[in-house]
Design an enzyme around this catalytic site. Structure first.
Site, PDB file in Angstrom:
ATOM      1  N   HIS A   1       0.777  -1.139  -0.191  1.00  0.00           N
ATOM      2  CA  HIS A   1       0.055   0.041   0.032  1.00  0.00           C
ATOM      3  C   HIS A   1       0.952   1.110  -0.171  1.00  0.00           C
ATOM      4  O   HIS A   1       1.927   1.246   0.849  1.00  0.00           O
ATOM      5  CB  HIS A   1      -0.894   0.099   1.245  1.00  0.00           C
ATOM      6  CG  HIS A   1      -2.094  -0.831   1.211  1.00  0.00           C
ATOM      7  ND1 HIS A   1      -3.263  -0.474   0.655  1.00  0.00           N
ATOM      8  CD2 HIS A   1      -2.255  -2.085   1.517  1.00  0.00           C
ATOM      9  CE1 HIS A   1      -4.098  -1.887   0.777  1.00  0.00           C
ATOM     10  NE2 HIS A   1      -3.356  -2.595   1.072  1.00  0.00           N
TER      11      HIS A   1
ATOM     12  N   CYS B   1     -11.960  -0.346   0.392  1.00  0.00           N
ATOM     13  CA  CYS B   1     -10.889  -1.500   0.402  1.00  0.00           C
ATOM     14  C   CYS B   1     -10.333  -1.494   1.912  1.00  0.00           C
ATOM     15  O   CYS B   1     -10.041  -0.592   2.620  1.00  0.00           O
ATOM     16  CB  CYS B   1      -9.731  -0.876  -0.337  1.00  0.00           C
ATOM     17  SG  CYS B   1      -8.158  -1.783  -0.291  1.00  0.00           S
TER      18      CYS B   1
HETATM   19  N1  LIG Z   1      -6.321  -5.004  -4.700  1.00  0.00           N
HETATM   20  C1  LIG Z   1      -5.795  -5.657  -3.247  1.00  0.00           C
HETATM   21  C2  LIG Z   1      -6.461  -6.992  -3.067  1.00  0.00           C
HETATM   22  C3  LIG Z   1      -7.863  -6.566  -2.517  1.00  0.00           C
HETATM   23  C4  LIG Z   1      -7.834  -5.475  -1.418  1.00  0.00           C
HETATM   24  C5  LIG Z   1      -9.225  -4.939  -0.781  1.00  0.00           C
HETATM   25  N2  LIG Z   1     -10.223  -5.309  -1.944  1.00  0.00           N
HETATM   26  C6  LIG Z   1      -9.296  -5.118   0.540  1.00  0.00           C
HETATM   27  O1  LIG Z   1     -10.647  -5.242   0.766  1.00  0.00           O
HETATM   28  O2  LIG Z   1      -8.555  -5.185   1.254  1.00  0.00           O
HETATM   29  C7  LIG Z   1      -4.453  -6.056  -3.950  1.00  0.00           C
HETATM   30  O3  LIG Z   1      -3.807  -6.081  -5.029  1.00  0.00           O
HETATM   31  O4  LIG Z   1      -3.742  -6.109  -2.969  1.00  0.00           O
END
Ligand SMILES: N[C@H](CCC[C@H](N)C(=O)O)C(=O)O
Length: 277
Positions: free
Chosen positions: A161, A219
């Site tokens: 992140h 997210c």
């Molecule tokens: N796109 C994120 C995975 C899903 C994260 C998100 N949908 C959550 O609720 O944490 C990645 O590639 O690391």
């Protein structure tokens, strides 16, 4: 073959959930992309697979695939839906259980009010853990994007992140800086990019441009990442209410090596069956 699935969401971050304990299937990357496609497929942000555990101290294996077909380490909103799903499908009689993910173990607990509390593990800030290319661990790093010098925090919640602080999420450059930072060479495994507006030490607003999907309505790991970076910078204090476009999460973190706890809803939308070609 016909594949049974359940459509679910956590604050509008939506999922196709597949029980691979009661049925057998193998989904190729291209099939996942086709199923994720909103006009031509089922349409979802992530595919969640429920599998038997591979380790003796785990209750389930929890696998996560983005809409682009890539398997990833963690999904917070998905974890809450996973917990709701395995209880509703009677795959467990427990109300608290442990699941293994690529990013490490999670502990899920379903409360009597239906909200789900997840131990999301310990945030990791060292560049090598994110991963992020930098010589040292800093509260704020700086990257040149075009003619802009962008200040950002970086953290791993199992998945990578970037967190930017903005004055107003509604006018934040999500569509511009989101994709640029997601695939910036400083993130060898790409990154999820959060835009955080701090309203008070206990309240933020957040938008996230997700790796492998684009901007989502919510997210979970992004909320954890924003709160972890905000607390570490002394701008936030636990607990923190995180307002996302799809709704609100509650985050608790005691700092340093403590685990981050996330509490929020998980909803079932419909059951389905689809023929895999
Ligand atoms: N796109 C994120 C995975 C899903 C994260 C998100 N949908 C959550 O609720 O944490 C990645 O590639 O690391």
């Amino acid at each position: 073959m016909l594949l049974n699935f359940t459509k679910m969401h956590g604050l509008g971050n939506d999922f196709m959930v597949v029980d691979l304990i009661s049925q057998r299937a193998y989904l190729r990357d291209e099939q996942i992309r086709q199923l994720a496609d909103r006009p031509f497929g089922i349409g979802f942000d992530q595919l969640l697979l429920v599998e038997p555990p591979r380790k003796p101290d785990m209750d389930f294996r929890y696998r996560i695939f983005n809409a682009d077909g890539g398997e990833v380490e963690n999904c917070g909103n998905g974890a809450r839906c996973f917990a709701r799903f395995v209880i509703d499908q009677r795959l467990t009689h427990k109300r608290e259980f442990k699941v293994e993910t690529l990013g490490g173990p999670l502990t899920l607990r379903v409360d009597d009010d239906g909200r789900v509390r997840v131990d999301m593990g310990t945030p990791r800030f060292a560049p090598a853990d994110v991963p992020f290319v930098a010589d040292s661990d800093e509260l704020l790093h700086h990257l040149e994007i075009g003619n802009q010098r962008v200040a950002l925090s970086v953290v791993s919640m199992g998945n990578p992140h970037a967190v930017l602080q903005v004055d107003d999420v509604d006018s934040a450059p999500v569509d511009d800086l989101g994709p640029s930072l997601q695939r910036h060479p400083s993130f060898p495994r790409q990154a999820n990019v959060g835009f955080m507006q701090i309203d008070s030490p206990h309240a933020i607003r957040l938008r996230v441009y997700e790796r492998g999907v684009g901007e989502t309505l919510a997210c979970g790991t992004g909320a954890c990442a924003a709160v972890a970076c905000g607390i570490r910078r002394g701008l936030l204090q636990s607990p923190v209410e995180v307002e996302l476009r799809g709704g609100r999460l509650t985050l608790e973190w005691a700092g340093t090596e403590a685990a981050m706890f996330m509490t929020g809803p998980a909803e079932r939308v419909f059951e389905g069956r689809i023929a895999l070609n």
